[in-house]
Design an enzyme around this catalytic site. Structure first.
Site, PDB file in Angstrom:
ATOM      1  N   MET A  20       0.858  -1.190   0.000  1.00  0.00           N
ATOM      2  CA  MET A  20       0.000   0.000   0.000  1.00  0.00           C
ATOM      3  C   MET A  20       0.888   1.232   0.000  1.00  0.00           C
ATOM      4  O   MET A  20       1.692   1.421   0.924  1.00  0.00           O
ATOM      5  CB  MET A  20      -0.919   0.011   1.231  1.00  0.00           C
ATOM      6  CG  MET A  20      -1.964  -1.096   1.241  1.00  0.00           C
ATOM      7  SD  MET A  20      -2.998  -1.047   2.730  1.00  0.00           S
ATOM      8  CE  MET A  20      -1.828  -1.711   3.959  1.00  0.00           C
ATOM      9  N   CYS A 103      -3.202  -1.319  -8.978  1.00  0.00           N
ATOM     10  CA  CYS A 103      -3.520  -0.025  -8.380  1.00  0.00           C
ATOM     11  C   CYS A 103      -4.509   0.735  -9.246  1.00  0.00           C
ATOM     12  O   CYS A 103      -4.253   0.962 -10.433  1.00  0.00           O
ATOM     13  CB  CYS A 103      -2.260   0.808  -8.189  1.00  0.00           C
ATOM     14  SG  CYS A 103      -2.590   2.407  -7.409  1.00  0.00           S
ATOM     15  N   LYS A 142       0.418  -8.601  -9.229  1.00  0.00           N
ATOM     16  CA  LYS A 142      -0.830  -8.223  -8.547  1.00  0.00           C
ATOM     17  C   LYS A 142      -1.749  -7.554  -9.558  1.00  0.00           C
ATOM     18  O   LYS A 142      -1.346  -6.604 -10.234  1.00  0.00           O
ATOM     19  CB  LYS A 142      -0.563  -7.289  -7.369  1.00  0.00           C
ATOM     20  CG  LYS A 142      -1.807  -7.030  -6.510  1.00  0.00           C
ATOM     21  CD  LYS A 142      -1.433  -6.347  -5.195  1.00  0.00           C
ATOM     22  CE  LYS A 142      -2.626  -6.329  -4.244  1.00  0.00           C
ATOM     23  NZ  LYS A 142      -3.683  -5.396  -4.653  1.00  0.00           N
ATOM     24  N   ASN A 203      -7.325 -11.008  -2.414  1.00  0.00           N
ATOM     25  CA  ASN A 203      -7.187  -9.709  -1.762  1.00  0.00           C
ATOM     26  C   ASN A 203      -8.516  -8.971  -1.881  1.00  0.00           C
ATOM     27  O   ASN A 203      -9.235  -9.139  -2.849  1.00  0.00           O
ATOM     28  CB  ASN A 203      -6.050  -8.928  -2.437  1.00  0.00           C
ATOM     29  CG  ASN A 203      -5.851  -7.524  -1.901  1.00  0.00           C
ATOM     30  OD1 ASN A 203      -5.669  -6.581  -2.662  1.00  0.00           O
ATOM     31  ND2 ASN A 203      -5.882  -7.354  -0.598  1.00  0.00           N
ATOM     32  N   GLY A 204      -8.832  -8.173  -0.872  1.00  0.00           N
ATOM     33  CA  GLY A 204     -10.021  -7.337  -0.928  1.00  0.00           C
ATOM     34  C   GLY A 204     -11.024  -7.655   0.163  1.00  0.00           C
ATOM     35  O   GLY A 204     -11.619  -8.727   0.184  1.00  0.00           O
ATOM     36  N   ASP A 205     -11.195  -6.729   1.115  1.00  0.00           N
ATOM     37  CA  ASP A 205     -12.217  -6.815   2.164  1.00  0.00           C
ATOM     38  C   ASP A 205     -12.013  -7.984   3.121  1.00  0.00           C
ATOM     39  O   ASP A 205     -12.970  -8.438   3.750  1.00  0.00           O
ATOM     40  CB  ASP A 205     -13.623  -6.908   1.562  1.00  0.00           C
ATOM     41  CG  ASP A 205     -14.018  -5.682   0.758  1.00  0.00           C
ATOM     42  OD1 ASP A 205     -13.255  -4.694   0.784  1.00  0.00           O
ATOM     43  OD2 ASP A 205     -15.076  -5.710   0.107  1.00  0.00           O
ATOM     44  N   GLY A 227      -4.726  -5.801   3.420  1.00  0.00           N
ATOM     45  CA  GLY A 227      -4.245  -4.439   3.250  1.00  0.00           C
ATOM     46  C   GLY A 227      -4.862  -3.484   4.243  1.00  0.00           C
ATOM     47  O   GLY A 227      -4.386  -3.338   5.371  1.00  0.00           O
ATOM     48  N   ARG A 228      -5.960  -2.843   3.848  1.00  0.00           N
ATOM     49  CA  ARG A 228      -6.542  -1.783   4.671  1.00  0.00           C
ATOM     50  C   ARG A 228      -6.944  -2.259   6.066  1.00  0.00           C
ATOM     51  O   ARG A 228      -6.896  -1.486   7.024  1.00  0.00           O
ATOM     52  CB  ARG A 228      -7.742  -1.173   3.944  1.00  0.00           C
ATOM     53  CG  ARG A 228      -7.349  -0.358   2.703  1.00  0.00           C
ATOM     54  CD  ARG A 228      -8.575   0.109   1.935  1.00  0.00           C
ATOM     55  NE  ARG A 228      -9.326  -1.018   1.375  1.00  0.00           N
ATOM     56  CZ  ARG A 228     -10.589  -0.953   0.981  1.00  0.00           C
ATOM     57  NH1 ARG A 228     -11.262   0.182   1.121  1.00  0.00           N
ATOM     58  NH2 ARG A 228     -11.190  -2.010   0.464  1.00  0.00           N
TER      59      ARG A 228
END
EC number: 1.3.1.-
Length: 332
Positions: A20, A103, A142, A203-205, A227-228
């Protein structure tokens, strides 16, 4: 539980800190690794080596003393420049090169990099071939599921990646057009996993132990990129790892431990960046750590006005002392 391998490297678990920009700097990478991440990936580095002389770029190229494998992400749209950037990063200590085609940021996509590349499959193939040929370390990729919901070409790109010699593929469950809105979808990731034999990462949520297990069961992926959800909660890796191994939840992180982790993180940021830059960068991290705690908004307003490292650390200690005296409990 299956073993995750990327080239010669075997990961200790199935959890990877996603790259990130502006977040996965050296201090955060090392912290997440200590708290349970099986691998961490650096911030995106531009493939234009002419821009590496800026202080920000130089700091992104430092990997001394980090745990193996050291994975560095590069971004750009020119095959020759990406190949050179890969070679230079390997010379600087990278053990895995990750190519960014995921990205969605406008400033990246407008330069025909990141997920913008998914519109040009011929260029994708050329880039992958050039980078894989340029280095003797594993190259990973990615991507997103596609450019938009009418053009989900993730399976096609995954097959191109496998043909080029990519060693592992991470897929974010949104298209470029989705940005970070709505919910990630995992059907395309499951289809990609079925279509190729290289390791595939979702990846994601992925923001809880239950969600992690659900995504693995739904997609059959080899590993997860987080990530987040790790922002302000780097201990999420040990929580998910424990749950995947045992089916049981770890107790929530107690406030004294959260304080200790945050103060350690602040000290490393101040040391790595120097006082002026370190103080500025610390502000967003403190906001993430405290987001779920009572009084966080008011605290952030005054914390963001502080201009030196000692004041920041003292302010954080006072914040936690007040909440522990009030018996406010644990972090989320």
């Amino acid at each position: 539980m299956s073993v995750v391998r990327i080239g010669p490297y075997t990961l200790p678990n199935r959890l990877i800190l996603a790259p990130m920009a502006g977040v996965t700097d050296r201090p955060f990478r090392q912290l997440c690794r200590r708290l349970g991440a099986g691998m961490v990936v650096s911030e995106m580095v531009t493939s234009d080596v002419r821009l590496w002389n800026s202080r920000k770029s130089r700091l992104r190229l430092i990997h001394d003393g980090e745990d193996e494998p050291r994975s560095v992400q590069i971004a750009g749209g020119d095959p020759a420049m990406l190949a050179e950037a890969a070679q230079r990063n390997v010379e600087l200590g990278a053990q895995i090169i990750d190519i960014n085609m995921g990205c969605p940021a406008k400033k990246v996509c407008n330069k025909a990099a990141g997920s913008a590349l998914l519109r040009d499959e011929a260029l994708v193939a050329e880039i992958l071939d050039a980078v894989v040929r340029a280095v003797d370390v594993p190259v990973t990729l990615k991507i997103r599921t596609g450019w938009d919901r009418d053009n989900r070409n993730g399976v096609t790109v995954a097959k191109l990646a496998e043909q080029a010699g990519i060693q592992a593929l991470a897929v974010h469950g949104r298209t470029r057009a989705d940005l970070y809105t709505g919910e990630a979808e995992y059907e395309t990731i499951a289809a990609i996993k079925q279509a190729v034999s290289i390791p595939v990462f979702a990846n994601g949520d992925i923001d809880s132990p239950e969600k992690a297990r659900k995504v693995i069961e739904q997609t059959g992926v080899d590993a997860l990129l987080i990530g987040r959800a790790a922002q302000g909660r780097p201990w999420i890796f040990r929580e998910i790892d424990h749950y995947l191994r045992t089916g049981e939840h770890l107790p929530a992180a107690p406030l004294p431990e959260v304080q200790s982790i945050l103060l350690e993180h602040l000290a490393e940021l101040h040391l790595f960046y120097g006082e002026e830059m370190g103080v500025r960068i610390a502000r967003k991290h403190v906001g993430w750590y405290l987001a779920t705690l009572p009084g966080a908004r008011e605290f952030r307003a005054q914390f963001n006005r502080l201009q030196d490292t000692d004041a920041q650390c003292a302010s954080v200690r006072q914040f936690f002392a007040e909440r522990q005296n009030n018996g406010t409990g644990v972090a989320a």
